[in-house]
Write a protein that holds these residues in place. Structure first.
Motif, short mmCIF file in Angstrom:
data_model
loop_
_atom_site.label_atom_id
_atom_site.label_comp_id
_atom_site.label_asym_id
_atom_site.label_seq_id
_atom_site.Cartn_x
_atom_site.Cartn_y
_atom_site.Cartn_z
N TRP A 358 0.84 -1.20 0.00
CA TRP A 358 0.00 0.00 0.00
C TRP A 358 0.87 1.25 0.00
O TRP A 358 1.93 1.28 0.63
N ARG A 359 0.38 2.28 -0.70
CA ARG A 359 1.00 3.61 -0.62
C ARG A 359 0.18 4.46 0.33
O ARG A 359 -1.06 4.50 0.26
N LEU A 360 0.85 5.14 1.23
CA LEU A 360 0.16 5.98 2.20
C LEU A 360 -0.47 7.20 1.54
O LEU A 360 0.03 7.69 0.52
N GLY A 361 -1.56 7.68 2.13
CA GLY A 361 -2.18 8.89 1.64
C GLY A 361 -1.37 10.12 2.03
O GLY A 361 -0.38 10.03 2.77
N SER A 362 -1.77 11.27 1.53
CA SER A 362 -1.04 12.51 1.83
C SER A 362 -2.04 13.64 2.03
O SER A 362 -3.19 13.58 1.58
N THR A 363 -1.59 14.68 2.70
CA THR A 363 -2.42 15.85 2.96
C THR A 363 -1.60 17.11 2.75
O THR A 363 -0.37 17.10 2.90
N GLU A 364 -2.29 18.19 2.41
CA GLU A 364 -1.63 19.50 2.29
C GLU A 364 -2.12 20.44 3.38
O GLU A 364 -1.73 21.60 3.42
N GLY A 365 -3.00 19.93 4.23
CA GLY A 365 -3.58 20.76 5.28
C GLY A 365 -2.70 20.83 6.51
O GLY A 365 -1.80 20.02 6.71
N THR A 366 -2.95 21.82 7.33
CA THR A 366 -2.29 21.96 8.63
C THR A 366 -3.36 22.21 9.68
O THR A 366 -4.46 22.67 9.37
N GLY A 367 -3.05 21.89 10.90
CA GLY A 367 -4.05 22.07 11.96
C GLY A 367 -3.42 22.00 13.32
O GLY A 367 -2.20 21.87 13.47
N LYS A 368 -4.27 22.09 14.33
CA LYS A 368 -3.80 22.04 15.71
C LYS A 368 -3.60 20.59 16.15
O LYS A 368 -4.00 19.66 15.48
N ASP A 369 -3.00 20.46 17.31
CA ASP A 369 -2.73 19.14 17.88
C ASP A 369 -4.03 18.37 18.07
O ASP A 369 -4.99 18.87 18.66
N GLY A 370 -4.07 17.14 17.54
CA GLY A 370 -5.24 16.29 17.69
C GLY A 370 -6.25 16.40 16.58
O GLY A 370 -7.19 15.60 16.51
N GLU A 371 -6.12 17.36 15.68
CA GLU A 371 -7.08 17.51 14.58
C GLU A 371 -6.84 16.47 13.49
O GLU A 371 -5.70 16.07 13.24
N VAL A 372 -7.92 16.05 12.84
CA VAL A 372 -7.83 15.13 11.71
C VAL A 372 -7.77 15.95 10.43
O VAL A 372 -8.67 16.76 10.15
N LEU A 373 -6.71 15.77 9.66
CA LEU A 373 -6.51 16.56 8.45
C LEU A 373 -7.13 15.87 7.25
O LEU A 373 -7.07 14.65 7.12
N PRO A 374 -7.74 16.63 6.33
CA PRO A 374 -8.32 16.03 5.12
C PRO A 374 -7.23 15.55 4.16
O PRO A 374 -6.18 16.19 4.03
N LEU A 375 -7.46 14.41 3.53
CA LEU A 375 -6.49 13.85 2.59
C LEU A 375 -6.70 14.41 1.20
O LEU A 375 -7.83 14.50 0.72
N CYS A 376 -5.60 14.80 0.57
CA CYS A 376 -5.68 15.20 -0.84
C CYS A 376 -5.43 14.01 -1.76
O CYS A 376 -5.77 14.04 -2.94
N ARG A 377 -4.82 12.95 -1.19
CA ARG A 377 -4.66 11.70 -1.94
C ARG A 377 -4.91 10.55 -0.99
O ARG A 377 -4.31 10.45 0.07
N MET A 378 -5.83 9.67 -1.37
CA MET A 378 -6.22 8.55 -0.52
C MET A 378 -5.15 7.46 -0.53
O MET A 378 -4.37 7.35 -1.49
N PRO A 379 -5.10 6.61 0.52
CA PRO A 379 -4.19 5.45 0.48
C PRO A 379 -4.52 4.57 -0.72
O PRO A 379 -5.68 4.41 -1.10
N GLU A 380 -3.47 4.00 -1.31
CA GLU A 380 -3.65 3.27 -2.57
C GLU A 380 -3.10 1.85 -2.43
O GLU A 380 -1.96 1.65 -2.01
N HIS A 381 -3.95 0.88 -2.78
CA HIS A 381 -3.52 -0.52 -2.80
C HIS A 381 -2.79 -0.77 -4.11
O HIS A 381 -3.41 -0.83 -5.18
#
Length: 687
Positions: A358-381
């Motif tokens: 699997w390839r891990l997903g990635s995000t371009e967002g930033t946030g505070k400690d504990g926040e869930v960031l939106p993925l710009c690319r989903m994990p890929e099998h």
């Protein structure tokens, strides 16, 4: 602890196989366990119940019964394939098999001296085998009757065998081979006959035969008269398993509702010589059938189809005050089934008969400690590699760059070159891998992906050079100077490719010089098994975790323990740390903070800061979420070396991708329990 971007991975679809049977080593310190997929595991009771040996499963080899023989030195298994198999615990494989000659084997038991095996077969026969050096020899058949033999038990004197079937218990005289007693256990309900299945049986030295059956009863019989002495109904459904303590004063039984019960032989009155069996302790640690139970000298042990092994201490036998401190629950293996390609940000998941990349997903967002960031690319099998043949995969690994994938079964070693072209992935198998690599028990790529280290039998480690054209070349084989009959089960390679550390089944750590291709030194031996080890990329210090939760740091260049390690041993680790019931399975380092050691077990992730003082027992060993709720002054007072996070559970793998990014692989219990068969429905109050 520091701030990290965390990849929280929950798409590893591992479903652990259920526990089928258990066998305690007589007067020994090991527990053998067989799973429904044919795998056999050995736990060391003295080493904090560490899973020290794993023999992979086989599609055509089911294991219905396990037993130790020859003084507890040899382990045998039998199953529906009709064969009796002896396991080689040094080479971690099935050493030899003998056809039982009676169809599927449902039960097996060894006599008290371990010189004879009795098996119960589908055709209704009980067969005796002599345990001889190098194998077993058929001795003779006992009196045969219709009906499969589901359970067996020897009289401690070795003169008689009790066998349970459907509706009947038979007692055989071993010398003559004849049936000397028949006990009918079936009964009628509303004048309609129902079959009563004898699931488990035990023959006591007093002459009593104990049975558990499909009507939820535990019954005690006088075998000479064939009369019922006592009957206890413990469940509305079947009692599937039964085990007796060595002193025959305690019995554990397991039911199809997931409950286990303990019976104890207690005086009728205080000071009375007359004793009776009394049900004393119920437990509900399982959700599904408890197919196997065992009774050691200090604990009650049960295994269920929910894949959980539960070890419940007999509190009168242990020194600890807290019951929770000595209770052990194991669901997942003590070895890693996940490997990480740090540079390529890939994960390789190992299943019994295939691998997933699997390839891990990635995000371009930033946030505070504990926040869930939106993925710009989903994990890929990206890839699924299926293993051909009935053998299960023993070990696997992916290189740091993601270009190489290797795995091994008991008889085959596979090496693949993986190429990434845009969104596509191509795989090419490397032909003609050296045959000397078999069997392979552990695989490890170097940090530059230029070498592959293969742990093999008798403590040896092979070094392969990986060629850019897609081939491989054997460079050298390291062998321990003193010789070792056991297989290597852990490897660690330094980042500069200068040092290699290997641990065999004898728990001795050998360090090799990869530049000179020579043995460098041996780490002083310790009384417990090594559960994880890693070499620091900057200092070349070897950090070692043991099954009793102790931590050591050994300087490879100086061939001695470091000053920090000596401080740890002099001061001692926190009692809450030492009482943890799960071994450390992985160690990593943060190059940005050389004093940080990253380690984890199933229930926690820990950053160990060597620059801070060690906590004493009066200090609370709190996790980070609790610490954040304290005011700043209180947090400063609680400052110590152990920074523990319990947010991610159960944690199968954790590693540092770069100095600011962590990957955490979880497998929530309920995610895989929904894939298990439904348990027996039980009426609950208010429903």
């Amino acid at each position: 602890m520091g701030e990290f971007e965390v990849h929280r991975v929950r798409f590893f679809g591992l479903v652990p196989a259920g526990v089928r049977c258990l066998a305690c080593q007589p007067r020994g310190g090991r527990l053998a366990l067989a799973r429904t997929d044919g795998a056999v595991e050995v736990y060391n009771l003295a080493a904090n119940y560490y899973q020290e040996k794993v023999i992979p499963g086989h599609e055509t080899r089911s294991v219905e019964a396990l037993c130790w023989a020859a003084g507890g030195e040899r382990l045998f298994g039998a199953g529906l394939g009709g064969e009796i198999t002896e396991y080689d615990l040094a080479r971690l494989c099935a050493a030899r098999s003998v056809d039982g000659g009676g169809g599927p084997v449902w039960s097996m038991a060894a006599n008290d001296s371990g010189t004879q095996l009795a098996i119960g077969c589908e055709d209704g026969s009980v067969k005796l085998f002599q345990v001889v050096p190098g194998g077993i020899q058929f001795e003779r058949n006992l009196d045969r009757r219709k009906g499969r033999i589901l359970c067996l038990s020897w009289h401690p004197a070795g003169t008689h065998i009790a066998a349970g079937s459907i509706d009947i218990v038979r007692v055989f005289d071993v010398c003559s081979g004849r049936t000397v007693q028949r006990i009918m256990v079936n009964y009628h309900v509303q004048k309609v006959k129902r079959e009563c299945i004898i699931w488990s049986i035990a023959f006591l030295s007093s002459g009593a035969v104990v049975t558990s059956d499909s009507f939820g009863r535990v019954q005690f019989w006088d075998w000479e008269r064939g009369t019922l002495l006592e009957s206890h109904t413990v469940s509305t459904s079947a009692v599937l398993s039964l085990a007796v303590s060595e002193k025959e004063d305690s019995i554990i039984v397991g039911t199809s509702t997931g409950a286990t019960f303990q019976f104890q032989l207690l005086p009728v009155k205080i000071g009375s010589l007359e004793k009776r069996w009394v049900r004393t302790k119920p437990f509900q640690h399982h959700t599904h059938d408890v197919r196997a139970v065992a009774h050691s000298s200090t604990a009650l042990i049960s295994g269920g189809l929910d894949a959980q092994l539960v070890i419940r201490p007999l509190m009168e036998k242990v020194q600890k005050k807290s019951y929770d401190a000595v209770l052990r629950k194991f669901t997942f293996p003590h070895r890693r089934l996940v490997s990480c390609a740090r540079k390529a940000r890939l994960l390789l998941f190992q299943f019994s008969q295939h691998l997933e990349l699997w390839r891990l997903g990635s995000t371009e967002g930033t946030g505070k400690d504990g926040e869930v960031l939106p993925l710009c690319r989903m994990p890929e099998h990206l890839l699924q590699l299926k293993s051909k043949g009935p053998e299960h995969i023993y070990c696997s690994c992916v290189s740091s760059c993601g270009s190489w994938v290797a795995y091994s079964t008991a008889s085959r070693f596979h090496l693949y070159r993986v190429q990434y072209e845009g969104d596509g992935v191509s795989v090419k198998k490397v032909p003609k891998a050296p045959k000397m690599l078999l069997p392979a028990y552990q695989l490890q790529f170097s940090s530059d992906s230029g070498s592959l280290f293969v742990a093999s039998a008798r403590g040896s480690v092979h070094v392969l050079q990986l060629l850019e054209r897609g081939g491989c070349k054997h460079l050298h084989t390291f062998r321990p100077p003193s010789g070792c009959p056991e297989a290597v089960y852990l490897l660690a390679v330094s980042a500069d490719r200068h040092w290699l550390a290997a641990v065999g089944g004898d728990w001795v750590i050998h360090v090799y010089n990869l530049k000179c291709l020579k043995h460098h030194c041996t780490v002083p031996t310790y009384s417990c098994a090594v559960t994880a080890l890693a070499i620091h990329p900057l200092t070349n210090n070897l950090v070692i975790a043991y099954s009793d939760q102790q931590l050591f740091e050994f300087s490879i260049p100086e061939k001695q323990y470091t000053a920090w390690s000596r401080t740890v041993q002099n001061c001692g680790l926190h009692k809450a740390w030492l009482e943890r019931d799960s071994p450390i399975t992985h160690i990593a380092f943060n190059p940005k903070n050389p004093s940080h050691i990253l380690l984890h077990d199933i229930y926690m992730f820990c950053v160990l800061d060597k620059s801070l003082p060690l906590p004493d027992n009066s200090t609370l060993l709190m996790n980070q979420s609790t610490l954040k709720q304290l005011p700043e002054t209180a947090r400063q007072r609680q400052l110590h070396a152990f920074k523990i996070c319990k947010k991610f559970q159960p944690l199968l793998f954790a590693d540092l991708l770069d100095e600011n990014c962590l990957v955490m692989v979880e497998r929530p219990i309920m995610d895989f329990k929904t894939q298990l068969p439904l348990p027996v429905q039980q009426k609950k109050f208010g429903t």
